[in-house]
Design an enzyme around this catalytic site. Sequence first.
Site, PDB file in Angstrom:
ATOM      1  N   GLN A  75      -0.762   1.932   8.651  1.00  0.00           N
ATOM      2  CA  GLN A  75      -0.075   2.974   7.873  1.00  0.00           C
ATOM      3  C   GLN A  75       1.354   2.548   7.498  1.00  0.00           C
ATOM      4  O   GLN A  75       2.265   3.378   7.457  1.00  0.00           O
ATOM      5  CB  GLN A  75      -0.058   4.293   8.646  1.00  0.00           C
ATOM      6  N   SER A  76       1.553   1.286   7.206  1.00  0.00           N
ATOM      7  CA  SER A  76       2.892   0.784   6.889  1.00  0.00           C
ATOM      8  C   SER A  76       3.440   1.376   5.588  1.00  0.00           C
ATOM      9  O   SER A  76       2.842   1.209   4.519  1.00  0.00           O
ATOM     10  CB  SER A  76       2.838  -0.740   6.771  1.00  0.00           C
ATOM     11  N   ASN A  77       4.590   2.031   5.690  1.00  0.00           N
ATOM     12  CA  ASN A  77       5.294   2.495   4.489  1.00  0.00           C
ATOM     13  C   ASN A  77       5.897   1.306   3.746  1.00  0.00           C
ATOM     14  O   ASN A  77       5.981   1.302   2.520  1.00  0.00           O
ATOM     15  CB  ASN A  77       6.419   3.457   4.872  1.00  0.00           C
TER      16      ASN A  77
END
Length: 330
Positions: A75-77
């Site tokens: 879930q890396s922004n």
Amino acid sequence: MQLGRLPRIKLTSLPTPLEEAPSLSAYLGGPRILFKRDDITGLAFGGNKARKAEYLMGEAVDRGCDVVITVGAVQSNHARAIAAAARRLGLDAIVVLSGEEPPERQGNLLLDMILGADVRIINTDDNYVLMGVVEDIARDLRRQGRTPYVIPLGGSTPLGAAAFANAGLELLEQLNGRGIRADAIVHASGSGGTQAGLYTAMKVTQSGIRVQGISVGPTREVVTGRVRGLAEELVKLLRLDWRPHPDDIVVTDEYVGERYAAPTPACLDAIRLVARTEGILLDPVYTGKAMAGLIDMVRRGQFGPDQTVVFWHTGGQPALFAYAGWLAEG
Ligand SMILES: *Cc1c(COP(=O)(O)O)cnc(C)c1O
């Protein structure tokens, strides 16, 4: 600070708003709280990584790169911001993500797919393993005649931190313009670039504003070390006549809970409270934990009603949709 000579490409709509949060303040019976709205920096759902992307992509373009490779969690922004920035500039993006293939591609991972990033999910939680994979990909690309630009975790290089030194100056201008004296900035800290930049800006300008980092995963020692190392390199990059002092880098790891990306009950409560008092959405991985920290510090009397705190909203809301099961009830 000589930020003007650094590479930079405009990808955001700055300055981000600085907004009062009177209902949240009243509910807590605590300090005046202002939100620095970096959740609306403007690049594909915003967030703090968009600021770093302006400088990192500026360097990539200056070097004639045609593909960017970066790393992060599923879930890396940061990976999503880099994927968006790359596409906007006509570059390819490869994102190497750590973790397990989720049952459903949601949140930032869904956005990576829509943006057409080449997504590789690697089942490890070791950043060194990830960077090894990245180096292999970069070598193969060079052999094929491509010119890759590699961005480490969170975009936290000295150049990425410079974006946040600039963000610090942006805040000071807003505060000065409105005649507000702030006592502290509170924000989520992970790879350290955000804190290194803000800390350096607040110190070098002698603002008197304390920067309180709230770790979202690593121990206090690890985050402090990252911030210090980046601040030292940033000082060289900006040719500043000042040295960071480890004792005044302020980080707590009290609000991590079990581990990175596992929301705590206080984090989920903080998300609901801010949504219901201010209509502002936080995220389950970063800003929810940072707000849980701020709320606890207020309750413990660390920030009193006569003080002013800037909560730096670093973004991350796309992850809400990947955590629906945690938030749909209650
Ligand atoms: C990456 C991130 C942070 C932490 O910033 P660092 O510079 O990595 O310390 C905070 N909030 C959100 C939403 C992020 O994506």
